[in-house]
Design a protein around this motif. Structure first.
Motif, PDB file in Angstrom:
ATOM      1  N   VAL A 211      43.790  66.300  57.786  1.00 41.63           N
ATOM      2  CA  VAL A 211      43.427  65.305  56.685  1.00 41.63           C
ATOM      3  C   VAL A 211      45.048  63.611  57.273  1.00 41.63           C
ATOM      4  N   HIS A 212      45.329  63.040  55.798  1.00 42.08           N
ATOM      5  CA  HIS A 212      45.649  61.666  56.372  1.00 42.08           C
ATOM      6  C   HIS A 212      45.782  61.486  58.039  1.00 42.08           C
ATOM      7  N   LEU A 213      44.866  60.888  58.761  1.00 38.35           N
ATOM      8  CA  LEU A 213      44.078  60.547  60.104  1.00 38.35           C
ATOM      9  C   LEU A 213      44.608  59.061  60.550  1.00 38.35           C
ATOM     10  N   SER A 214      45.188  58.390  61.261  1.00 35.58           N
ATOM     11  CA  SER A 214      45.228  57.221  60.964  1.00 35.58           C
ATOM     12  C   SER A 214      44.430  56.634  61.690  1.00 35.58           C
ATOM     13  N   SER A 215      43.803  55.102  61.175  1.00 34.01           N
ATOM     14  CA  SER A 215      42.290  55.017  61.806  1.00 34.01           C
ATOM     15  C   SER A 215      42.646  54.307  63.183  1.00 34.01           C
ATOM     16  N   ASP A 216      43.854  53.368  63.389  1.00 33.81           N
ATOM     17  CA  ASP A 216      43.326  53.038  64.655  1.00 33.81           C
ATOM     18  C   ASP A 216      44.861  53.765  65.402  1.00 33.81           C
ATOM     19  N   CYS A 217      45.609  54.976  65.171  1.00 34.92           N
ATOM     20  CA  CYS A 217      46.283  55.699  66.179  1.00 34.92           C
ATOM     21  C   CYS A 217      45.680  57.306  66.023  1.00 34.92           C
ATOM     22  N   ASN A 218      44.788  57.190  66.126  1.00 36.65           N
ATOM     23  CA  ASN A 218      44.333  58.849  66.272  1.00 36.65           C
ATOM     24  C   ASN A 218      42.419  58.668  65.978  1.00 36.65           C
ATOM     25  N   GLU A 219      41.763  59.778  66.545  1.00 37.42           N
ATOM     26  CA  GLU A 219      40.320  59.635  66.524  1.00 37.42           C
ATOM     27  C   GLU A 219      40.004  61.548  65.707  1.00 37.42           C
ATOM     28  N   CYS A 220      38.980  61.567  65.581  1.00 38.05           N
ATOM     29  CA  CYS A 220      38.803  63.144  65.019  1.00 38.05           C
ATOM     30  C   CYS A 220      37.732  64.073  65.797  1.00 38.05           C
ATOM     31  N   ASP A 221      37.459  63.279  67.036  1.00 37.01           N
ATOM     32  CA  ASP A 221      37.441  63.961  67.922  1.00 37.01           C
ATOM     33  C   ASP A 221      38.739  65.135  69.028  1.00 37.01           C
ATOM     34  N   LEU A 222      39.276  63.807  69.304  1.00 39.12           N
ATOM     35  CA  LEU A 222      40.730  64.591  69.438  1.00 39.12           C
ATOM     36  C   LEU A 222      41.601  64.972  68.803  1.00 39.12           C
ATOM     37  N   VAL A 223      41.570  65.122  67.447  1.00 37.58           N
ATOM     38  CA  VAL A 223      42.518  66.331  66.578  1.00 37.58           C
ATOM     39  C   VAL A 223      41.649  67.526  65.977  1.00 37.58           C
ATOM     40  N   LEU A 224      40.308  67.504  66.733  1.00 35.60           N
ATOM     41  CA  LEU A 224      39.024  68.924  65.976  1.00 35.60           C
ATOM     42  C   LEU A 224      39.371  70.004  67.529  1.00 35.60           C
ATOM     43  N   ARG A 225      39.239  69.048  68.288  1.00 39.24           N
ATOM     44  CA  ARG A 225      39.761  69.688  70.000  1.00 39.24           C
ATOM     45  C   ARG A 225      40.586  70.075  69.738  1.00 39.24           C
ATOM     46  N   ALA A 226      41.917  69.321  69.695  1.00 40.25           N
ATOM     47  CA  ALA A 226      42.842  70.198  70.108  1.00 40.25           C
ATOM     48  C   ALA A 226      43.171  71.255  68.591  1.00 40.25           C
ATOM     49  N   ALA A 227      43.073  71.184  67.563  1.00 41.85           N
ATOM     50  CA  ALA A 227      43.070  72.200  66.818  1.00 41.85           C
ATOM     51  C   ALA A 227      41.800  73.121  67.170  1.00 41.85           C
ATOM     52  N   ARG A 228      41.368  73.237  67.605  1.00 40.92           N
ATOM     53  CA  ARG A 228      40.287  74.219  67.855  1.00 40.92           C
ATOM     54  C   ARG A 228      40.942  75.350  69.261  1.00 40.92           C
ATOM     55  N   SER A 229      41.112  74.383  69.999  1.00 39.66           N
ATOM     56  CA  SER A 229      41.824  75.249  70.888  1.00 39.66           C
ATOM     57  C   SER A 229      42.569  76.113  70.888  1.00 39.66           C
ATOM     58  N   LYS A 230      43.608  75.714  69.779  1.00 36.79           N
ATOM     59  CA  LYS A 230      45.033  76.308  69.664  1.00 36.79           C
ATOM     60  C   LYS A 230      44.763  77.205  69.008  1.00 36.79           C
ATOM     61  N   LEU A 231      43.575  77.175  67.807  1.00 37.13           N
ATOM     62  CA  LEU A 231      43.186  78.589  66.560  1.00 37.13           C
ATOM     63  C   LEU A 231      42.154  79.295  67.943  1.00 37.13           C
ATOM     64  N   ASP A 232      41.906  79.124  68.519  1.00 29.72           N
ATOM     65  CA  ASP A 232      40.679  79.969  69.303  1.00 29.72           C
ATOM     66  C   ASP A 232      41.814  80.356  70.413  1.00 29.72           C
ATOM     67  N   GLY A 233      43.152  80.388  70.858  1.00 20.44           N
ATOM     68  CA  GLY A 233      43.871  80.723  71.347  1.00 20.44           C
ATOM     69  C   GLY A 233      45.171  81.234  70.916  1.00 20.44           C
ATOM     70  N   ILE A 234      44.731  81.522  69.940  1.00 25.16           N
ATOM     71  CA  ILE A 234      45.801  82.783  68.947  1.00 25.16           C
ATOM     72  C   ILE A 234      44.883  83.755  68.235  1.00 25.16           C
ATOM     73  N   GLY A 235      43.787  83.237  69.476  1.00 20.56           N
ATOM     74  CA  GLY A 235      42.393  84.597  68.330  1.00 20.56           C
ATOM     75  C   GLY A 235      42.184  84.054  66.994  1.00 20.56           C
ATOM     76  N   ARG A 236      42.352  83.078  67.077  1.00 19.03           N
ATOM     77  CA  ARG A 236      41.047  82.696  65.603  1.00 19.03           C
ATOM     78  C   ARG A 236      40.317  81.978  65.364  1.00 19.03           C
ATOM     79  N   LYS A 237      38.904  82.500  66.091  1.00 19.52           N
ATOM     80  CA  LYS A 237      37.730  81.285  66.202  1.00 19.52           C
ATOM     81  C   LYS A 237      37.379  81.462  64.668  1.00 19.52           C
ATOM     82  N   ASP A 238      37.623  82.579  64.061  1.00 18.99           N
ATOM     83  CA  ASP A 238      37.614  82.269  62.884  1.00 18.99           C
ATOM     84  C   ASP A 238      37.025  81.332  61.709  1.00 18.99           C
TER      85      ASP A 238
END
Ligand SMILES: [Zn+2]
Ligand SMILES: [Zn+2]
Length: 260
Positions: free
Chosen positions: A215-242
């Motif tokens: 939450v609390h994403l900056s409107s001009d210094c962030n992008e939703c897709d960027l956050v989602l992609r990076a977070a998904r890859s982190k969670l997948d990487g630690i074996g938490r696809k669920d």
């Protein structure tokens, strides 16, 4: 009686989070106008009359803009620390009924057990919350410059975690913002970067974690897709696809997630 969480919106123009079951609810922060809060709550299919209290994290406008009118209209108390209450009173943002709590303590609001803990942010007495109810736990930290060991301890092992992922550091540095604002946001008492939020997931997510709201994403210094992609890859990487992931922006409430 399940425990639900619905984030009504999040960002520098307003934050409000509803924690609820079928009968009762508490609102954490009231950063939108009274009218907007009531409209968003009703649009989520929740009856505003089930709200028993407003709980305030800190005095910044994006968390309290509708606090006074909202709590007075619903005739509910505002739970707030003494230092934050003083700031709110000076700004005429605090409703008629207030109940003071101390940072670091636990208190009950009906069947919700709330624990407030100190977070590093540039406000009078900023806090995050851990809310326990019906055997489930929700952790909330929407504004914090970094995750210190206390924050990590409190936010670890929640069924649902609400964590700031404010900006991409490079986008922040390249932005047109003034040097002083950049310094504030990037500082230890400013806002949490994507990198810091996402790397913390490794520590914070445990077996019981079902969903992470960023939450609390900056409107001009962030992008939703960027956050989602990076977070998904982190969670997948630690074996938490669920573990489910949701980014909540300013203009639209999240879907309700039933934690229990
Ligand atoms: Zn703030
Ligand atoms: Zn904020």
């Amino acid at each position: 009686m399940g425990l639900g969480i619905t984030i009504l919106g999040s960002g520098s123009r307003g934050n409000a989070i509803l924690v609820h079951n079928e009968r009762n609810a508490i609102l954490v922060d009231a950063g939108f106008s009274r009218k907007e809060l009531l409209a968003r709550i009703s649009a989520c299919g929740i009856d505003p009359r089930t709200i028993r209290a407003l709980v305030i994290s800190h005095e910044h406008g994006d968390h309290v803009n509708g606090a006074r009118l909202f709590s007075d209209e619903l005739n509910v108390p505002t739970y707030v620390t003494f230092k934050t209450a003083t700031r709110l009173e000076a700004a005429r943002k605090l409703g008629k009924k207030k109940i003071l709590f101390e940072t670091g303590t636990m208190f009950d609001i009906g069947e919700f057990q709330v624990r407030a803990f100190s977070v590093p942010h540039d406000a009078a007495d900023p806090v995050g919350f851990v809310i326990n109810s019906d055997g489930a736990r929700i952790g909330i930290a929407t504004d914090l410059g970094h995750i210190n060991s206390l924050c990590a301890q409190r936010l670890r092992d929640c069924d649902a975690l609400v964590l700031e992922s404010n900006h991409d550091v490079e986008m922040q540095q390249r932005s047109e913002r003034s040097p002083s604002l950049k310094q504030r946001v990037l500082g230890r008492h400013g806002h949490l970067s994507n990198d810091d939020a996402i790397s913390a997931l490794e520590q914070l997510v445990t077996e019981r974690t079902k969903i992470v709201f960023l939450v609390h994403l900056s409107s001009d210094c962030n992008e939703c897709d960027l956050v989602l992609r990076a977070a998904r890859s982190k969670l997948d990487g630690i074996g938490r696809k669920d573990v489910q992931l949701a980014v909540v922006l300013q203009d639209k409430a999240s879907q309700t997630f039933w934690v229990s």
